[in-house]
Design an enzyme around this catalytic site. Structure first.
Site, PDB file in Angstrom:
ATOM      1  N   GLN A  81      -8.183 -40.195  22.258  1.00  0.00           N
ATOM      2  CA  GLN A  81      -9.181 -41.343  22.634  1.00  0.00           C
ATOM      3  C   GLN A  81     -10.161 -41.055  24.033  1.00  0.00           C
ATOM      4  OE1 GLN A  81      -7.007 -45.305  21.577  1.00  0.00           O
ATOM      5  NE2 GLN A  81      -5.801 -43.826  21.796  1.00  0.00           N
ATOM      6  N   ASP A 117     -11.254 -53.062  30.917  1.00  0.00           N
ATOM      7  CA  ASP A 117     -10.487 -54.032  31.569  1.00  0.00           C
ATOM      8  C   ASP A 117     -10.825 -54.221  33.069  1.00  0.00           C
ATOM      9  OD1 ASP A 117      -9.611 -51.399  32.585  1.00  0.00           O
ATOM     10  OD2 ASP A 117      -7.365 -52.091  32.351  1.00  0.00           O
ATOM     11  N   VAL A 160     -26.043 -39.939  39.093  1.00  0.00           N
ATOM     12  CA  VAL A 160     -26.144 -40.273  40.668  1.00  0.00           C
ATOM     13  C   VAL A 160     -26.817 -39.051  41.321  1.00  0.00           C
ATOM     14  CG1 VAL A 160     -24.559 -40.069  42.593  1.00  0.00           C
ATOM     15  CG2 VAL A 160     -23.984 -41.519  40.442  1.00  0.00           C
ATOM     16  N   ARG A 202      -3.467 -50.060  28.465  1.00  0.00           N
ATOM     17  CA  ARG A 202      -1.906 -50.244  29.088  1.00  0.00           C
ATOM     18  C   ARG A 202      -2.042 -51.818  29.154  1.00  0.00           C
ATOM     19  NH1 ARG A 202      -1.998 -46.448  33.805  1.00  0.00           N
ATOM     20  NH2 ARG A 202      -4.179 -47.403  33.996  1.00  0.00           N
ATOM     21  N   GLY A 245      -8.209 -42.267  35.080  1.00  0.00           N
ATOM     22  CA  GLY A 245      -8.227 -41.473  33.892  1.00  0.00           C
ATOM     23  C   GLY A 245      -9.707 -41.136  33.466  1.00  0.00           C
ATOM     24  N   ASP A 297      -9.484 -49.656  38.267  1.00  0.00           N
ATOM     25  CA  ASP A 297      -9.209 -50.645  39.148  1.00  0.00           C
ATOM     26  C   ASP A 297      -8.525 -49.994  40.278  1.00  0.00           C
ATOM     27  OD1 ASP A 297      -7.123 -50.122  37.475  1.00  0.00           O
ATOM     28  OD2 ASP A 297      -6.373 -52.138  37.471  1.00  0.00           O
ATOM     29  N   SER A 322      -0.822 -51.002   0.704  1.00  0.00           N
ATOM     30  CA  SER A 322      -1.194 -50.246   1.997  1.00  0.00           C
ATOM     31  C   SER A 322      -1.359 -51.157   3.017  1.00  0.00           C
ATOM     32  CB  SER A 322      -1.910 -49.105   1.788  1.00  0.00           C
ATOM     33  OG  SER A 322      -3.328 -49.416   1.647  1.00  0.00           O
ATOM     34  N   ARG A 347      -5.035 -38.805  40.050  1.00  0.00           N
ATOM     35  CA  ARG A 347      -4.295 -40.025  40.450  1.00  0.00           C
ATOM     36  C   ARG A 347      -3.683 -39.588  41.740  1.00  0.00           C
ATOM     37  NH1 ARG A 347      -5.024 -43.713  35.943  1.00  0.00           N
ATOM     38  NH2 ARG A 347      -4.656 -42.754  33.991  1.00  0.00           N
ATOM     39  N   THR A 384     -13.710 -46.246  32.518  1.00  0.00           N
ATOM     40  CA  THR A 384     -12.419 -46.330  32.030  1.00  0.00           C
ATOM     41  C   THR A 384     -12.538 -46.658  30.320  1.00  0.00           C
ATOM     42  OG1 THR A 384     -10.334 -47.727  31.892  1.00  0.00           O
ATOM     43  CG2 THR A 384     -12.155 -48.574  32.889  1.00  0.00           C
ATOM     44  N   ILE A 385     -11.879 -46.127  29.640  1.00  0.00           N
ATOM     45  CA  ILE A 385     -12.066 -46.396  28.262  1.00  0.00           C
ATOM     46  C   ILE A 385     -11.471 -47.661  27.820  1.00  0.00           C
ATOM     47  CG2 ILE A 385     -11.879 -43.883  27.438  1.00  0.00           C
ATOM     48  CD1 ILE A 385      -9.221 -44.682  26.404  1.00  0.00           C
ATOM     49  N   ASP A 386     -10.657 -48.395  28.849  1.00  0.00           N
ATOM     50  CA  ASP A 386      -9.915 -49.629  28.548  1.00  0.00           C
ATOM     51  C   ASP A 386     -10.601 -50.932  28.683  1.00  0.00           C
ATOM     52  OD1 ASP A 386      -7.578 -48.203  28.358  1.00  0.00           O
ATOM     53  OD2 ASP A 386      -6.632 -48.942  30.319  1.00  0.00           O
TER      54      ASP A 386
END
Ligand code: F6P
Length: 325
Positions: free
Chosen positions: A256, A131, A23, A173, A11, A103, A217, A72, A127-129
């Protein structure tokens, strides 16, 4: 080490271009040749190599996405695919590769190096995650949480006007990093993440108590990988069991993943890009370049992959005090 290749894989995330730029510029700074590989591992197999010069990376530091494209690759999971990738690397006389991704990207690099140890891979966490184990932040996370926060701010305006309960689903995820930071920063009433068990009863209690206190709300931020399910599933599960009768769901999705990277992401990407090239020149391989407490660190691929970054206790502490669930 005479010639280095760089690619982005998995991603995309904002800041990947800043990293490619770093780089390329660092390689040229150390008088190394540098090529870009288009579409990650798939381009490696299909021989999509492009020569990179300073001009190739001019005016890209501020751009989201990746100029090299990403994919991918299923073919890279096969022995034949990896053999073709190796032939192409040899044909282009490449001895070192910088792989920017998550990963899946590092798993691919690790498997490849077990089969072809003469090619040195160094990874950069993109990665935006957020993780990946071994780095405080991954490239793209800071931009993604700001994008999510601004979107939730907008939703709050309309939620307030209409006295509605909103479930906002953010990406992640397997991890709740985006949900926790964007949720806390936008004053969400509750944040539901994969790392903690989601209790529907507790959520019902909290929202009912809020309603009784005349809070008309409310915002519940849900990580897409929450253990109970995504925002739609949770909203269905509580429908009719809470006093709010006007409920809406917004899934932020790929909004995002794009956009101009924040200053933090551009700087992190630049620093990690330099670190990766310097590591290759120093004959290092099979590692991810990360940043911990402002210091560059080298993390073996197997560690970065296996020990998925777990939420730091301070994040859950902040969330538990300021959010209801
Ligand atoms: O890994 C980053 C990520 O954005 C996850 O948060 C999300 O689940 C996934 O990628 C979406 O992948 P795709 O773009 O292939 O749908």
């Amino acid at each position: 080490m005479k010639k280095i290749a760089v690619f982005t894989s998995g991603g995309d995330s904002p800041g990947m271009n800043a990293c490619i730029r770093a780089v390329v510029r660092t390689a040229l700074h150390y008088q190394k040749e540098v090529v870009g590989i288009r579409r990650g591992y798939q381009g490696l197999i299909e021989n999509e190599f492009v020569d990179m010069q300073t001009q190739s990376v001019s005016n890209i530091i501020q751009k989201g996405g990746t100029i090299l494209g990403t994919a991918r690759s299923k073919d890279f999971m096969t022995v034949e695919g990896r053999a073709r990738a190796y032939e192409n690397l040899k044909r282009h006389q490449i001895d070192g590769v910088v792989a920017i991704g998550g990963d899946g990207t590092f798993t691919g690099a690790k498997v490849f190096m077990e089969e072809f140890p003469d090619v040195h891979f160094v990874g950069i966490p993109g990665t935006i995650d957020n993780d990946l184990y071994g780095t405080d932040f991954t490239i793209g996370y800071d931009t993604a949480i700001n994008t999510a926060m601004h979107a939730i701010d907008n939703i709050k305006d309309t939620a307030d006007s209409h006295s509605r309960l909103f479930f906002v689903e953010v990406m992640g995820r397997d991890a709740g990093f985006i949900a926790v930071r964007s949720g806390v920063a936008s004053g969400a009433e509750a944040i539901l993440i994969p790392e903690t068990k989601t209790s529907i009863d507790e959520l019902i209690n909290t929202l009912s108590e809020n309603y009784a206190r005349k809070k008309r709300s409310s915002i519940v931020v849900v990580a897409e990988g929450d253990d109970f399910g995504g925002a739609y599933k949770i909203s269905e599960a509580i429908k009719g069991k809470i006093p709010y009768d006007d409920i809406r769901v917004t899934v932020l999705g790929h909004v995002q993943r794009g956009g101009s990277p924040t200053c933090n992401d551009r700087f992190l990407a630049s620093r990690l890009g330099i670190g990766a090239v310097e590591a290759l020149i120093a004959n290092k391989k099979g590692i991810m370049i990360g940043e911990q407490c402002h210091k560059l660190v080298h993390i073996p691929f197997e560690k970065a992959i296996k020990h998925n970054q777990s939420l730091k206790p301070y994040l859950t502490e902040v969330m538990n005090i300021l959010c209801s669930v």
